[in-house]
Structures are given as structure tokens and as C-alpha cells.
Design a protein around this motif. Structure first.
Motif, PDB file in Angstrom:
ATOM      1  N   VAL A   5       0.880  -1.323   0.109  1.00 27.96           N
ATOM      2  CA  VAL A   5       0.096  -0.125  -0.183  1.00 27.96           C
ATOM      3  C   VAL A   5       0.787   1.127  -0.037  1.00 27.96           C
ATOM      4  CG1 VAL A   5      -1.684   1.398   1.410  1.00 27.96           C
ATOM      5  CG2 VAL A   5      -1.942  -1.080   1.038  1.00 27.96           C
ATOM      6  N   VAL A   6       0.587   2.029  -0.683  1.00 29.56           N
ATOM      7  CA  VAL A   6       1.153   3.343  -0.984  1.00 29.56           C
ATOM      8  C   VAL A   6       0.397   4.262  -0.046  1.00 29.56           C
ATOM      9  CG1 VAL A   6       2.266   5.289  -2.160  1.00 29.56           C
ATOM     10  CG2 VAL A   6       2.175   3.078  -3.120  1.00 29.56           C
ATOM     11  N   SER A   7       0.939   4.980   0.956  1.00 29.27           N
ATOM     12  CA  SER A   7       0.252   5.637   2.035  1.00 29.27           C
ATOM     13  C   SER A   7       0.337   7.230   1.633  1.00 29.27           C
ATOM     14  CB  SER A   7       0.723   5.655   3.295  1.00 29.27           C
ATOM     15  OG  SER A   7       0.099   6.529   4.152  1.00 29.27           O
ATOM     16  N   GLY A   8      -0.829   7.694   1.697  1.00 32.38           N
ATOM     17  CA  GLY A   8      -0.877   9.124   1.388  1.00 32.38           C
ATOM     18  C   GLY A   8      -0.763  10.218   2.732  1.00 32.38           C
ATOM     19  N   PRO A 195      -9.448  -5.369 -12.133  1.00 36.19           N
ATOM     20  CA  PRO A 195      -9.118  -4.327 -12.774  1.00 36.19           C
ATOM     21  C   PRO A 195      -8.531  -2.895 -11.961  1.00 36.19           C
ATOM     22  CG  PRO A 195     -11.376  -3.995 -12.540  1.00 36.19           C
ATOM     23  CD  PRO A 195     -10.942  -5.359 -11.622  1.00 36.19           C
ATOM     24  N   LEU A 196      -7.717  -2.598 -12.727  1.00 31.09           N
ATOM     25  CA  LEU A 196      -6.954  -1.157 -12.371  1.00 31.09           C
ATOM     26  C   LEU A 196      -8.119  -0.275 -12.194  1.00 31.09           C
ATOM     27  CD1 LEU A 196      -3.622  -0.551 -14.262  1.00 31.09           C
ATOM     28  CD2 LEU A 196      -4.073  -1.755 -12.290  1.00 31.09           C
ATOM     29  N   GLY A 197      -8.012   0.658 -10.865  1.00 32.39           N
ATOM     30  CA  GLY A 197      -9.111   1.544 -10.660  1.00 32.39           C
ATOM     31  C   GLY A 197     -10.162   1.005  -9.689  1.00 32.39           C
ATOM     32  N   GLN A 198     -10.008  -0.353  -9.538  1.00 33.42           N
ATOM     33  CA  GLN A 198     -11.110  -1.234  -8.591  1.00 33.42           C
ATOM     34  C   GLN A 198     -11.017  -0.516  -7.086  1.00 33.42           C
ATOM     35  OE1 GLN A 198     -13.214  -4.043  -8.706  1.00 33.42           O
ATOM     36  NE2 GLN A 198     -13.469  -3.554  -6.489  1.00 33.42           N
ATOM     37  N   PRO A 199     -12.168   0.125  -6.521  1.00 35.51           N
ATOM     38  CA  PRO A 199     -12.269   0.686  -5.432  1.00 35.51           C
ATOM     39  C   PRO A 199     -11.908  -0.226  -4.450  1.00 35.51           C
ATOM     40  CG  PRO A 199     -14.287   1.258  -6.561  1.00 35.51           C
ATOM     41  CD  PRO A 199     -13.440   0.160  -7.564  1.00 35.51           C
ATOM     42  N   MET A 200     -10.927   0.091  -3.316  1.00 39.74           N
ATOM     43  CA  MET A 200     -10.364  -0.477  -2.361  1.00 39.74           C
ATOM     44  C   MET A 200     -10.673  -0.083  -0.896  1.00 39.74           C
ATOM     45  SD  MET A 200      -8.832  -3.287  -4.201  1.00 39.74           S
ATOM     46  CE  MET A 200      -7.914  -3.837  -3.022  1.00 39.74           C
ATOM     47  N   SER A 221      -1.832  -0.430  -9.254  1.00 42.77           N
ATOM     48  CA  SER A 221      -1.020  -1.178 -10.401  1.00 42.77           C
ATOM     49  C   SER A 221      -0.884  -2.626  -9.819  1.00 42.77           C
ATOM     50  CB  SER A 221       0.391  -0.717 -10.331  1.00 42.77           C
ATOM     51  OG  SER A 221       1.168  -0.539  -9.014  1.00 42.77           O
ATOM     52  N   GLN A 222      -0.509  -3.713 -10.549  1.00 42.91           N
ATOM     53  CA  GLN A 222      -0.311  -4.985 -10.406  1.00 42.91           C
ATOM     54  C   GLN A 222       0.913  -5.323 -10.958  1.00 42.91           C
ATOM     55  OE1 GLN A 222      -4.029  -7.456 -10.394  1.00 42.91           O
ATOM     56  NE2 GLN A 222      -5.019  -6.051 -11.806  1.00 42.91           N
ATOM     57  N   GLY A 225       3.006 -12.529  -9.659  1.00 40.23           N
ATOM     58  CA  GLY A 225       3.273 -13.178  -8.297  1.00 40.23           C
ATOM     59  C   GLY A 225       2.212 -12.523  -7.278  1.00 40.23           C
ATOM     60  N   GLY A 226       0.990 -11.945  -7.731  1.00 44.13           N
ATOM     61  CA  GLY A 226       0.232 -11.459  -6.814  1.00 44.13           C
ATOM     62  C   GLY A 226       0.343 -10.304  -6.231  1.00 44.13           C
ATOM     63  N   LEU A 227       1.488  -9.663  -6.519  1.00 38.15           N
ATOM     64  CA  LEU A 227       1.738  -8.293  -5.744  1.00 38.15           C
ATOM     65  C   LEU A 227       0.682  -7.034  -6.483  1.00 38.15           C
ATOM     66  CD1 LEU A 227       3.605  -6.876  -3.611  1.00 38.15           C
ATOM     67  CD2 LEU A 227       5.046  -6.289  -5.657  1.00 38.15           C
ATOM     68  N   PHE A 228       0.076  -6.382  -5.731  1.00 39.19           N
ATOM     69  CA  PHE A 228      -0.691  -5.239  -5.961  1.00 39.19           C
ATOM     70  C   PHE A 228      -0.033  -4.004  -5.258  1.00 39.19           C
ATOM     71  CE2 PHE A 228      -3.738  -7.557  -4.038  1.00 39.19           C
ATOM     72  CZ  PHE A 228      -4.536  -6.476  -3.394  1.00 39.19           C
ATOM     73  N   LYS A 229      -0.335  -2.841  -5.930  1.00 34.24           N
ATOM     74  CA  LYS A 229      -0.281  -1.459  -4.881  1.00 34.24           C
ATOM     75  C   LYS A 229      -1.841  -0.906  -4.903  1.00 34.24           C
ATOM     76  CE  LYS A 229       4.525  -0.798  -5.595  1.00 34.24           C
ATOM     77  NZ  LYS A 229       5.533   0.254  -6.004  1.00 34.24           N
ATOM     78  N   SER A 230      -2.042  -0.087  -3.857  1.00 38.39           N
ATOM     79  CA  SER A 230      -3.134   0.671  -3.588  1.00 38.39           C
ATOM     80  C   SER A 230      -3.120   1.918  -2.704  1.00 38.39           C
ATOM     81  CB  SER A 230      -4.263  -0.224  -3.215  1.00 38.39           C
ATOM     82  OG  SER A 230      -5.392   0.818  -2.861  1.00 38.39           O
ATOM     83  N   ASP A 231      -3.617   3.177  -2.957  1.00 41.37           N
ATOM     84  CA  ASP A 231      -3.395   4.245  -2.302  1.00 41.37           C
ATOM     85  C   ASP A 231      -4.531   4.164  -0.999  1.00 41.37           C
ATOM     86  OD1 ASP A 231      -5.621   4.434  -3.889  1.00 41.37           O
ATOM     87  OD2 ASP A 231      -5.072   6.619  -4.364  1.00 41.37           O
TER      88      ASP A 231
END
Length: 258
Positions: A5-8, A195-200, A221-222, A225-231
Motif C-alpha cells: 500500500v502506498v500511503s498518502g 481491474p486497475l481503478g477497482q475501489p479498495m 498497479s499490479q 506473483g500476486g503483488l499489487f499496490k493501492s493508495d
């Protein structure tokens, strides 16, 4: 399935009012930098009933305790402001800091968490449900029915143990079933990527304080290996938090870094 997770969240030191000029400037340039808005909300204040239900019924917090914390223990615990040296007036300044890592119930007696939160065998990993605020001044009462100990580490993919960077998750078996008092969260499965933009959304105990919900994130982004990023706005203590794909409210991943 894992994530970063990229924190804001913004950070700064206490000082004279003039010291805040830089942070105000960044706030004005929000569209050209990152968002400095803290989207975390207490469980009692969040408007999404489904996420509130997941916080109350599916989200245990790891604690170094020997039984469910009593109201007196909660009141006597170190507050966040003192623990982190926060400026007075910061959000959640007076919250207790009893939590360690976070987790999510995924079966009758199984908790999913981050691999770096546990070892290969049970230690002092006690899990307590009900660590959330019922209003601005009150933490929910927790009883022996809400308190569980570790019976077994079913598996642990921990980076320090030779796993790759995107493998940091563990499953802990509790000493007894948590159901029917508590309800396992639904876990997403299959090979179809979100999908990119999926609400998390994320639910956990940042800095060890009572559970907070942030539902303002999206999938950014994805990777293989299953790794993804969200803000999403997270801090230490959120490790092991479930990341939910909104819409179906399924567990899409577990937080291990940010």
C-alpha cells in the motif's frame, strides 16, 4: 495474494506556526503531488454498513495481553499522542495503543495476517476481536469470548525466512473456533485479476489504535506473483490488514508494506 500500500499521509514536526508553510503549500498543490487527506474513519463513524460489519465481526487485532483487555487496562494504556510524540490536536491523539498487527478471520478458527507478524510456531500472538470505538470517547468492552490464543502457525511465507519480496503472509489457527460469534470474511479466489481503478478498502489497527476503516483507495498497479499496490492510509500496526475489493467485499490481499 499480497499487496503493498502506498500511503498518502503527511508527516511533520511540532513547532511555531510558521513552520507549517511548506505543508500548506503542498496541500494547495494536491493535484500535482499526492493527497494529504487522511481518509481513516472510526468504525462507529463509517457510513458503509458492510465494512462496519467486517470490522466488528471479522477483524481481530494482535495484542500482547493475557486475556481480553479490561476497560481499566484500555484507559491506562499509552495514548497515541504520547507514544508517537504527536502535536496536540492531531487525529486520534487520545486513542489507546494496545494493538500490534492486524488480521482477518477467514475460516472458523483461521486468521490471515502478514508473515512478518508471526514466526514458525506460536509465541505471544494473542488475538482479540472487538477493539474499536463505539463513539468518540469509548472503546467497546471486550470479554473472554473475544479473546483467542495461537494454537498453530498453519503456514508462514515470511520474507526474512527466504521467501521472495512479494511473499509475506501467514495463517494462524486459533485455540478454538471463533464462529458463530464471529463471521469469516469471504476471500477472493481464482486467476482473474482485479481491474486497475477497482475501489479498495482496508480495515486494521494503525499504530496499534482501535480499528480504523479507509474506503477511499483504488487499485493502482499490479505485478507478477500476486503483488499489487493501492493508495490507502496505513501505518505500522496495519500489517496483516485485509484489503477488500469493494462491491463484493471480498478479501483481495493482505497488507505487508507501505
Amino acid at each position: 495474494m499480497l499487496m503493498v500500500v502506498v500511503s498518502g499521509l503527511s508527516a511533520g514536526a511540532c513547532g511555531p506556526e510558521g513552520d507549517l508553510d511548506d505543508s500548506r503549500h503542498l496541500e494547495e498543490r494536491r493535484d500535482k503531488a499526492i493527497s494529504f487527506y487522511d481518509d481513516r474513519q472510526d468504525v462507529y463513524a463509517h457510513p458503509d454498513a458492510a465494512l462496519v460489519g467486517l470490522a466488528i465481526n471479522s477483524t481481530p487485532t494482535m495484542m500482547n495481553v493475557s486475556g481480553a483487555p479490561t476497560p481499566a487496562q484500555v484507559a491506562a494504556s499509552q495514548i497515541l499522542g504520547a507514544k508517537e510524540g504527536l502535536c496536540s490536536g492531531q487525529r486520534f491523539y487520545n486513542d489507546p495503543t494496545l494493538g500490534g498487527c492486524s488480521g482477518v478471520l477467514i475460516d472458523d478458527d483461521l486468521v490471515l495476517t502478514a508473515g512478518h507478524c508471526v514466526w514458525t510456531s506460536c509465541g505471544a500472538e494473542d488475538w482479540v476481536f472487538g477493539y474499536y470505538r463505539t463513539n468518540a470517547t469509548t472503546v467497546a468492552s471486550m470479554s473472554s469470548e473475544d479473546y483467542f490464543t495461537c494454537n498453530e502457525i498453519v503456514l508462514n511465507r515470511r520474507r526474512e525466512s527466504g521467501a521472495s519480496f512479494n511473499e509475506d503472509y501467514a495463517i494462524v489457527r486459533l485455540n478454538r473456533p471463533a464462529t458463530p460469534r464471529f463471521t469469516p470474511a469471504r476471500v477472493a479466489f481464482g486467476n482473474q485479476p482485479f481491474p486497475l481503478g477497482q475501489p479498495m478498502a482496508v480495515i486494521g489497527a494503525p499504530s496499534g489504535i482501535p480499528l480504523k476503516i479507509d474506503s477511499a483507495g483504488i487499485l493502482r498497479s499490479q505485478y507478477t506473483g500476486g503483488l499489487f499496490k493501492s493508495d490507502l492510509d496505513v501505518l505500522g500496526g496495519n500489517s496483516g490488514s485485509a484489503l477488500y475489493a469493494q462491491g463484493g467485499y471480498t478479501v483481495a490481499g493482505v497488507l505487508f508494506a507501505g
